[in-house]
Design an enzyme around this catalytic site. Structure first.
Site, short mmCIF file in Angstrom:
data_model
loop_
_atom_site.label_atom_id
_atom_site.label_comp_id
_atom_site.label_asym_id
_atom_site.label_seq_id
_atom_site.Cartn_x
_atom_site.Cartn_y
_atom_site.Cartn_z
N CYS A 107 0.81 -0.99 -0.10
CA CYS A 107 0.08 -0.28 0.02
C CYS A 107 0.82 1.30 0.06
CB CYS A 107 -0.75 0.05 1.30
SG CYS A 107 -1.82 -1.36 1.46
N GLY A 157 0.19 0.49 -5.17
CA GLY A 157 -1.00 -0.56 -5.05
C GLY A 157 -2.05 -0.21 -5.88
N ASN A 210 -0.33 0.36 5.71
CA ASN A 210 0.63 -0.23 5.08
C ASN A 210 1.57 -1.05 5.92
OD1 ASN A 210 3.73 1.12 3.11
ND2 ASN A 210 2.64 -0.76 2.93
N GLY A 211 1.61 -2.37 5.43
CA GLY A 211 2.42 -3.27 6.11
C GLY A 211 1.36 -4.49 6.26
N TYR A 238 13.48 -2.58 -5.61
CA TYR A 238 12.66 -2.46 -6.67
C TYR A 238 11.32 -1.28 -6.02
CZ TYR A 238 8.42 -4.32 -9.05
OH TYR A 238 7.55 -4.37 -9.81
#
Ligand code: SF4
Length: 494
Positions: free
Chosen positions: A9, A35, A109-110, A251
């Protein structure tokens, strides 16, 4: 290019700006690479919170009319790829509830490694969950009397969470920006005139002309409101618990972003230089596997002095291949997306630079297409070590068995990929390229050394969640009309 793993996210929040909703929209747009399954924005005016969210890209999920209706000075936004929970309307974030403490919205996020355990406990006591996402347990905890009655309920709740999380919480009069004690995911703080801004990546600050101030520290809660900014800690900082995700540099992050204090483009170039020193090749041309390995290929070219060229054209009108839900569809879109430039590669000895290899299926396809285009030799160089372990902290890796480097030697991987030589950057080389003065990276997917302990129950939960997403994806493939539409331009990230 790692087309086989997905980020979880991206977050954006802003306080005290008359166009908060529009800026949140732009901030999410800039972070679309984090996302692409759903997007949402919540705004608040001191009294109440409004929400607009939907499946697909930011442009699919939120229209001009939504932005007009969302006109308020506080906003949080979220773009999502599901690493826990399926891709459905009910799981789109920010989640918004009305509970015993009033309205609360949350973006995450996570991955919480103890969410399953907490959820089972609440369900046992009669709580009803409306999503399959791990994030919802935080809302149940915030409304739980045992936490509400504490002097600072939020800090008490956070001390019970285990795993990787950056969070944006919204109340009608304020935002709370939170980073977990390991600092696993990035979260930065910026300023735009009188407004304060938070975002997963600095590229979101750049896009709205906000000035980067600092990163939200691991274990910190930053409160943003119409009257300014305040900070408090919910845990004492401990350097031994840090675990910044090195894959952000390999990345995920946009090359323009500063992540964990370093610019992703420069770190990737340094990885490419280190790769050239560790694994030289006798060749005529260095080519990146578009588009993500461009920075590393540039570094390899600088150090090796082998000319840098183009080996593929990219069809910008095809979506990022990994947003497609099944391997078959992903493979087809990869083929549509990359076309080898015969005139550039035929009869030449190539150094092909990849940022990372996960399953190896897409890389193998690309190497085959270079052979068909007449490449004389292919020397594949990977700007990170072999990935041998899954991620439990919010990145959707395949299972260990699906990883091409699982129980294979480099020579066996070379054979599978069909190249003349193959070399990976060493773990030490990768970390040295990304190292800042006081950083401490998570590199578990490469080394198996997990900085946040993983409960065996959580591994089982992850397996079940993966199955759920698989069946969810099958449903969407059958119903083509409900699949997310491709992004307008895949080139935005590189
Ligand atoms: Fe990042 Fe890999 Fe650690 Fe997951 S396991 S947080 S992808 S470095």
């Amino acid at each position: 290019m790692t087309a086989e793993i997905r980020h979880s996210c991206g977050l954006f929040g802003i306080a005290n700006h008359p166009e908060a909703a529009q800026l949140a929209y732009l901030g999410l747009y800039a972070q679309q690479h984090r996302g692409q399954e759903s997007a949402g924005i919540c705004t608040a005016n001191g009294q109440s919170i409004l929400r607009r969210a939907g499946l697909g890209l930011v442009t699919d999920a939120i229209g001009p009319r939504d932005l007009t209706e969302l006109a308020n000075p506080l906003a949080i936004g979220h773009v999502r790829y599901s690493t826990t929970g399926s891709c459905s309307e009910s799981n789109t974030q920010p989640l918004l509830v009305t509970c015993s403490i009033g309205q609360v919205a949350i973006g995450h996020n996570g991955n919480l490694v103890n969410a399953g355990e907490i959820r089972r406990e609440y369900e046992h006591h009669g709580h009803i969950f409306t999503t399959t996402s791990d994030t919802e347990v935080i809302l149940h905890m915030l409304a739980d009397r045992q936490f509400v009655e504490r002097p600072d309920p939020l800090t008490s709740v956070l001390r019970h969470l285990c795993g990787s999380y950056t969070l944006l919480l919204m109340y009608p009069d304020r935002l709370e920006a939170i980073r977990d004690p390991s600092g696993n995911r990035p979260l930065c703080l910026g300023r735009l005139g009188e407004a304060w801004v938070v975002a997963s990546e600095t590229c979101a600050l750049d896009i709205i002309d906000a000035e980067y101030v600092r990163d939200v520290a691991p274990g910190e809660i930053v409160t943003l409101s119409l009257t300014g900014l305040q900070s408090r800690r919910f845990t004492t900082p401990d350097a031994s618990r840090l675990g910044y995700c090195i894959f952000e540099h390999v990345y995920f992050a946009d090359p323009s972003s500063f992540v964990f204090g370093e610019n992703a483009h420069l770190v990737r170039m340094e990885m490419g230089r280190a790769l050239a020193r560790e694994a030289p090749a006798d060749a005529d041309l260095v080519i990146p596997v578009p588009n993500c390995a461009r920075c590393a290929a540039l570094g390899y070219h600088e150090t090796s002095r082998i000319p840098l060229g183009r080996g593929f054209t990219t069809n910008h009108y095809i979506g990022r291949s990994f947003i497609q839900p099944t391997q078959t569809i992903r493979d087809l879109t990869v083929r549509l997306k990359l076309n080898p430039i015969r005139g550039s590669v035929a009869g030449r000895r190539l150094v092909v630079v990849e940022d990372s290899i996960v399953r190896g299926t897409t890389t193998r396809g690309k190497m085959q297409s270079l052979r068909r285009a007449g490449a004389k030799e292919i020397h594949l160089r990977v700007a990170s070590p072999p990935i041998r372990n899954p991620c439990y902290y919010g990145i959707d890796f395949p299972s260990r068995q699906e990883l091409v480097a699982n129980e294979r030697t480099v020579e066996q991987i070379r054979e599978y990929l069909g190249v003349d030589s193959l070399a990976y950057l060493s773990l030490e080389g990768m970390l040295a390229a990304a190292e800042t003065a006081n950083s401490n990276f998570c590199h578990a997917c490469f080394s198996g050394d997990y900085p946040i302990p993983i409960d065996p129950c959580f591994q089982k939960d992850m397996f079940e969640q993966r199955q759920l997403r698989f069946f969810d994806a099958l449903g969407r493939v059958r119903d083509v009309g409900s699949m997310p539409s491709p992004p307008a331009a895949d080139a935005a990230r590189d």
